[in-house]
Scaffold this motif. Structure first.
Motif, PDB file in Angstrom:
ATOM      1  N   CYS A  19       0.835  -1.203   0.000  1.00  0.00           N
ATOM      2  CA  CYS A  19       0.000   0.000   0.000  1.00  0.00           C
ATOM      3  C   CYS A  19       0.864   1.245   0.000  1.00  0.00           C
ATOM      4  O   CYS A  19       0.568   2.211  -0.707  1.00  0.00           O
ATOM      5  N   LEU A  20       1.923   1.229   0.772  1.00  0.00           N
ATOM      6  CA  LEU A  20       2.799   2.401   0.837  1.00  0.00           C
ATOM      7  C   LEU A  20       3.501   2.636  -0.492  1.00  0.00           C
ATOM      8  O   LEU A  20       3.676   3.771  -0.914  1.00  0.00           O
ATOM      9  N   ARG A  21       3.894   1.568  -1.185  1.00  0.00           N
ATOM     10  CA  ARG A  21       4.501   1.730  -2.508  1.00  0.00           C
ATOM     11  C   ARG A  21       3.498   2.334  -3.467  1.00  0.00           C
ATOM     12  O   ARG A  21       3.836   3.177  -4.288  1.00  0.00           O
ATOM     13  N   PHE A  22       2.236   1.921  -3.372  1.00  0.00           N
ATOM     14  CA  PHE A  22       1.194   2.477  -4.220  1.00  0.00           C
ATOM     15  C   PHE A  22       1.027   3.965  -3.952  1.00  0.00           C
ATOM     16  O   PHE A  22       0.973   4.772  -4.860  1.00  0.00           O
ATOM     17  N   VAL A  23       0.953   4.337  -2.691  1.00  0.00           N
ATOM     18  CA  VAL A  23       0.773   5.736  -2.327  1.00  0.00           C
ATOM     19  C   VAL A  23       1.947   6.564  -2.820  1.00  0.00           C
ATOM     20  O   VAL A  23       1.776   7.662  -3.346  1.00  0.00           O
ATOM     21  N   ALA A  24       3.141   6.031  -2.683  1.00  0.00           N
ATOM     22  CA  ALA A  24       4.331   6.765  -3.092  1.00  0.00           C
ATOM     23  C   ALA A  24       4.395   6.934  -4.602  1.00  0.00           C
ATOM     24  O   ALA A  24       5.023   7.861  -5.100  1.00  0.00           O
ATOM     25  N   SER A  25       3.727   6.082  -5.356  1.00  0.00           N
ATOM     26  CA  SER A  25       3.804   6.150  -6.806  1.00  0.00           C
ATOM     27  C   SER A  25       2.793   7.119  -7.420  1.00  0.00           C
ATOM     28  O   SER A  25       2.873   7.416  -8.594  1.00  0.00           O
ATOM     29  N   ILE A  33      -2.472  12.118  -0.426  1.00  0.00           N
ATOM     30  CA  ILE A  33      -3.182  12.292   0.835  1.00  0.00           C
ATOM     31  C   ILE A  33      -4.499  11.531   0.821  1.00  0.00           C
ATOM     32  O   ILE A  33      -4.878  10.904   1.809  1.00  0.00           O
ATOM     33  N   SER A  34      -5.179  11.547  -0.295  1.00  0.00           N
ATOM     34  CA  SER A  34      -6.435  10.806  -0.417  1.00  0.00           C
ATOM     35  C   SER A  34      -6.209   9.309  -0.225  1.00  0.00           C
ATOM     36  O   SER A  34      -6.970   8.640   0.483  1.00  0.00           O
ATOM     37  N   ALA A  35      -5.164   8.785  -0.848  1.00  0.00           N
ATOM     38  CA  ALA A  35      -4.858   7.361  -0.724  1.00  0.00           C
ATOM     39  C   ALA A  35      -4.460   7.016   0.709  1.00  0.00           C
ATOM     40  O   ALA A  35      -4.879   5.988   1.254  1.00  0.00           O
ATOM     41  N   VAL A  36      -3.660   7.879   1.333  1.00  0.00           N
ATOM     42  CA  VAL A  36      -3.233   7.644   2.708  1.00  0.00           C
ATOM     43  C   VAL A  36      -4.430   7.682   3.648  1.00  0.00           C
ATOM     44  O   VAL A  36      -4.553   6.866   4.558  1.00  0.00           O
ATOM     45  N   LYS A  37      -5.342   8.615   3.426  1.00  0.00           N
ATOM     46  CA  LYS A  37      -6.535   8.722   4.265  1.00  0.00           C
ATOM     47  C   LYS A  37      -7.385   7.449   4.147  1.00  0.00           C
ATOM     48  O   LYS A  37      -7.926   6.958   5.138  1.00  0.00           O
ATOM     49  N   SER A  38      -7.475   6.921   2.940  1.00  0.00           N
ATOM     50  CA  SER A  38      -8.222   5.677   2.733  1.00  0.00           C
ATOM     51  C   SER A  38      -7.591   4.523   3.511  1.00  0.00           C
ATOM     52  O   SER A  38      -8.296   3.715   4.116  1.00  0.00           O
ATOM     53  N   ARG A  43      -7.971   1.176   8.509  1.00  0.00           N
ATOM     54  CA  ARG A  43      -7.127   0.670   9.598  1.00  0.00           C
ATOM     55  C   ARG A  43      -5.972  -0.191   9.102  1.00  0.00           C
ATOM     56  O   ARG A  43      -5.509  -1.103   9.777  1.00  0.00           O
ATOM     57  N   THR A  44      -5.496   0.138   7.898  1.00  0.00           N
ATOM     58  CA  THR A  44      -4.339  -0.546   7.340  1.00  0.00           C
ATOM     59  C   THR A  44      -3.061   0.060   7.890  1.00  0.00           C
ATOM     60  O   THR A  44      -2.061  -0.633   8.043  1.00  0.00           O
ATOM     61  N   ILE A  45      -3.105   1.363   8.180  1.00  0.00           N
ATOM     62  CA  ILE A  45      -1.954   2.054   8.756  1.00  0.00           C
ATOM     63  C   ILE A  45      -2.377   2.720  10.061  1.00  0.00           C
ATOM     64  O   ILE A  45      -3.558   2.969  10.283  1.00  0.00           O
ATOM     65  N   THR A  46      -1.396   3.013  10.895  1.00  0.00           N
ATOM     66  CA  THR A  46      -1.667   3.650  12.180  1.00  0.00           C
ATOM     67  C   THR A  46      -1.716   5.171  12.033  1.00  0.00           C
ATOM     68  O   THR A  46      -1.365   5.709  10.980  1.00  0.00           O
ATOM     69  N   GLU A  49       1.736   6.538  11.240  1.00  0.00           N
ATOM     70  CA  GLU A  49       2.096   6.297   9.837  1.00  0.00           C
ATOM     71  C   GLU A  49       1.343   7.268   8.926  1.00  0.00           C
ATOM     72  O   GLU A  49       1.909   7.793   7.966  1.00  0.00           O
ATOM     73  N   TYR A  50       0.087   7.503   9.244  1.00  0.00           N
ATOM     74  CA  TYR A  50      -0.724   8.464   8.480  1.00  0.00           C
ATOM     75  C   TYR A  50      -0.076   9.846   8.516  1.00  0.00           C
ATOM     76  O   TYR A  50       0.089  10.493   7.485  1.00  0.00           O
ATOM     77  N   ALA A  51       0.330  10.279   9.698  1.00  0.00           N
ATOM     78  CA  ALA A  51       0.946  11.600   9.842  1.00  0.00           C
ATOM     79  C   ALA A  51       2.257  11.692   9.060  1.00  0.00           C
ATOM     80  O   ALA A  51       2.523  12.704   8.408  1.00  0.00           O
ATOM     81  N   GLN A  52       3.060  10.639   9.095  1.00  0.00           N
ATOM     82  CA  GLN A  52       4.329  10.632   8.376  1.00  0.00           C
ATOM     83  C   GLN A  52       4.107  10.713   6.867  1.00  0.00           C
ATOM     84  O   GLN A  52       4.775  11.483   6.175  1.00  0.00           O
ATOM     85  N   LEU A  53       3.184   9.902   6.359  1.00  0.00           N
ATOM     86  CA  LEU A  53       2.927   9.900   4.924  1.00  0.00           C
ATOM     87  C   LEU A  53       2.299  11.202   4.456  1.00  0.00           C
ATOM     88  O   LEU A  53       2.597  11.699   3.371  1.00  0.00           O
TER      89      LEU A  53
END
Length: 59
Positions: A19-25, A33-38, A43-46, A49-53
């Motif tokens: 998921c993180l690779r997807f968000v980074a791409s 931000i939309s992908a990270v919020k999803s 509840r895939t990330i904490t 982690e949300y704040a960092q991304l």
């Protein structure tokens, strides 16, 4: 039982990495931000982690 817990943790870690690779791409910060919020809402990330991304998307 412990073996199942370890397998579940490993699986969650792998899914999170994918998921993180997807968000980074993604291209735009708004898309990131939309992908990270999803991921956070699912509840895939904490929260940390949300704040960092989110911070990375603004950088």
């Amino acid at each position: 039982m412990t073996k199942r817990s370890q397998q579940a943790a490993t699986s969650a870690q792998q899914q999170g990495g994918e998921c993180l690779r997807f968000v980074a791409s993604t291209q735009s910060p708004a898309d990131q931000i939309s992908a990270v919020k999803s991921l956070f809402n699912a509840r895939t990330i904490t929260g940390s982690e949300y704040a960092q991304l989110k911070a990375k998307a603004f950088a």
